[in-house]
Design an enzyme around this catalytic site. Structure first.
Site, mmCIF file in Angstrom:
data_model
loop_
_atom_site.group_PDB
_atom_site.id
_atom_site.type_symbol
_atom_site.label_atom_id
_atom_site.label_comp_id
_atom_site.label_asym_id
_atom_site.label_seq_id
_atom_site.Cartn_x
_atom_site.Cartn_y
_atom_site.Cartn_z
ATOM 1 N N GLY A 103 -1.859 0.889 -8.516
ATOM 2 C CA GLY A 103 -3.080 0.088 -8.528
ATOM 3 C C GLY A 103 -4.257 0.912 -9.011
ATOM 4 O O GLY A 103 -4.179 2.151 -9.107
ATOM 5 N N LEU A 104 -5.330 0.226 -9.301
ATOM 6 C CA LEU A 104 -6.550 0.847 -9.817
ATOM 7 C C LEU A 104 -7.146 1.857 -8.833
ATOM 8 O O LEU A 104 -6.833 1.822 -7.635
ATOM 9 C CB LEU A 104 -7.594 -0.247 -10.075
ATOM 10 C CG LEU A 104 -7.260 -1.277 -11.152
ATOM 11 C CD1 LEU A 104 -8.187 -2.495 -11.015
ATOM 12 C CD2 LEU A 104 -7.405 -0.650 -12.542
ATOM 13 N N SER A 105 -7.999 2.698 -9.332
ATOM 14 C CA SER A 105 -8.795 3.550 -8.459
ATOM 15 C C SER A 105 -9.624 2.643 -7.543
ATOM 16 O O SER A 105 -10.262 1.700 -8.015
ATOM 17 C CB SER A 105 -9.728 4.430 -9.310
ATOM 18 O OG SER A 105 -10.514 5.257 -8.490
ATOM 19 N N GLY A 106 -9.573 2.879 -6.257
ATOM 20 C CA GLY A 106 -10.308 2.033 -5.315
ATOM 21 C C GLY A 106 -9.529 0.831 -4.820
ATOM 22 O O GLY A 106 -10.041 0.026 -4.041
ATOM 23 N N SER A 107 -8.276 0.703 -5.241
ATOM 24 C CA SER A 107 -7.489 -0.463 -4.823
ATOM 25 C C SER A 107 -6.903 -0.294 -3.416
ATOM 26 O O SER A 107 -6.359 -1.250 -2.851
ATOM 27 C CB SER A 107 -6.356 -0.734 -5.822
ATOM 28 O OG SER A 107 -5.444 0.350 -5.871
ATOM 29 N N GLY A 108 -7.011 0.908 -2.874
ATOM 30 C CA GLY A 108 -6.556 1.123 -1.495
ATOM 31 C C GLY A 108 -5.271 1.924 -1.355
ATOM 32 O O GLY A 108 -4.684 1.962 -0.271
ATOM 33 N N LYS A 109 -4.848 2.597 -2.433
ATOM 34 C CA LYS A 109 -3.578 3.337 -2.379
ATOM 35 C C LYS A 109 -3.560 4.366 -1.248
ATOM 36 O O LYS A 109 -2.590 4.458 -0.497
ATOM 37 C CB LYS A 109 -3.311 4.058 -3.703
ATOM 38 C CG LYS A 109 -3.092 3.124 -4.880
ATOM 39 C CD LYS A 109 -2.819 3.897 -6.156
ATOM 40 C CE LYS A 109 -3.966 4.791 -6.581
ATOM 41 N NZ LYS A 109 -5.218 4.071 -6.882
ATOM 42 N N SER A 110 -4.638 5.119 -1.162
ATOM 43 C CA SER A 110 -4.686 6.201 -0.185
ATOM 44 C C SER A 110 -4.691 5.643 1.244
ATOM 45 O O SER A 110 -3.888 6.054 2.091
ATOM 46 C CB SER A 110 -5.938 7.033 -0.443
ATOM 47 O OG SER A 110 -5.865 8.249 0.215
ATOM 48 N N SER B 228 -0.714 5.365 -11.628
ATOM 49 C CA SER B 228 0.460 5.114 -12.486
ATOM 50 C C SER B 228 0.272 3.840 -13.309
ATOM 51 O O SER B 228 0.956 2.837 -13.104
ATOM 52 C CB SER B 228 1.752 5.053 -11.663
ATOM 53 O OG SER B 228 1.655 4.235 -10.517
#
Lengths: 204, 204
Positions: free
Chosen positions: A38-45, A112
């Protein structure tokens, strides 16, 4: 001492290799890669940590691969050229494969953005060992969050080739799991992933 | 929908990261890398499998990294030049670090002939997380075993830069564990390593 050493034993003594099934039995669940994209800021972390915590609370053996433990270590020799980005994802995919084979529930948390890179990470694993989890939220929402101020720097041109602004994000066409992270809390997202794992028999 | 989404939750909701201690508690033992080093034919493969089996039988979560799962996968882009050999060991060291952090007892089975490369693999880990295991047996004994016929090919010049014949093997000066694999069976070697792990408190 050559003739006296138990050489033949060293050569012919075969051990039953510990199998995937043995590992799954010991751990009480299957090994699998949860490939977050997902995009930067999409909540991956945030979601990777929520998942790790929720799974660990259930006795599941997990590990998170993210920028913190990859970019400055295994992939410290790589930059951000297209070739290096592809190699970055290639190596992460290989490490995820090894850890999945070791029986862990591996959670990878990388943008990715390229479909081909993710497909390669999937292709090196056994069927069912790789689950794509799309953190599906639009650029505007991510930009409004911008926790690290990266979108602002991308808009100003300070950061180039920024995914979603000046570089493409190729959304998964058929991810195993889709999370609307703009509308659901991380807890709910984690619960949704765990529900999938349970329904599909990963958690034993 | 930007203003309605629970964005702030995604940003500020902090999870207690699962720690090394949490993992050790779940697994019942500490994570550690057992870095086997020794000549071709010194018993790395056999002993790594003996160790894996013996540890698994005790409920220890293990994984073996060896040529089979590394050379044609993560390190498929590397050849046998000095630079590539160093990069090969560097990446293996990084993967071992990640798996140790994940709480596994990682067993690496590579010749790893250069002291500097092994020292680097040690230096990236926390003190006590990396144990060097020297499979200490002379070239003559290894050559007399020659299970894959590699020494014969090295002597004939067909294989160049062969460790112990035409390339150096820098023996560890102070390995945590030294196994005289020319004189002991794989079973006894595995028992010796496990005795060390027990005495040093790794197995809980």
């Amino acid at each position: 001492m050559r003739s006296e050493a138990p050489k033949s034993k060293n050569i012919t003594w075969h051990f039953g290799k510990v199998t995937r099934d043995d590992r799954a039995k010991m751990k009480g669940h299957k090994g699998v890669t949860l490939w977050l994209t997902g995009l930067s800021g999409s909540g991956k972390s945030t979601i990777s940590r929520a998942l790790e915590e929720a799974l660990s609370g259930r006795g599941v053996h997990t590990y998170v691969l993210d920028g913190d433990n990859i970019r400055h270590h295994l992939n410290r020799d790589l930059g951000f050229t297209p070739a290096d980005r592809t190699e970055n994802i290639r190596r992460i995919g290989e490490v995820a494969r090894l850890m999945t084979d070791a029986g862990l529930v591996v959670i990878t948390a990388f943008i990715s953005p390229y479909r081909a890179d993710r497909e390669r990470a999937r292709s090196i694993q056994k069927p069912g060992d790789f689950l794509e989890v799309h953190l599906d939220v639009d650029v505007a929402t991510c930009e409004s969050r911008d926790p690290k101020g990266l979108y602002a720097r991308a808009r100003s041109g300070e950061i180039q080739n920024f995914t979603g602004i000046s570089a493409p994000y190729e959304a998964p066409e058929a991810p195993e799991i889709r999370l609307s992270t703009g509308e659901m809390t991380p807890e709910v997202c984690a619960e949704q992933v765990i529900a999938y794992l349970e329904a599909e028999g990963y958690l034993g």
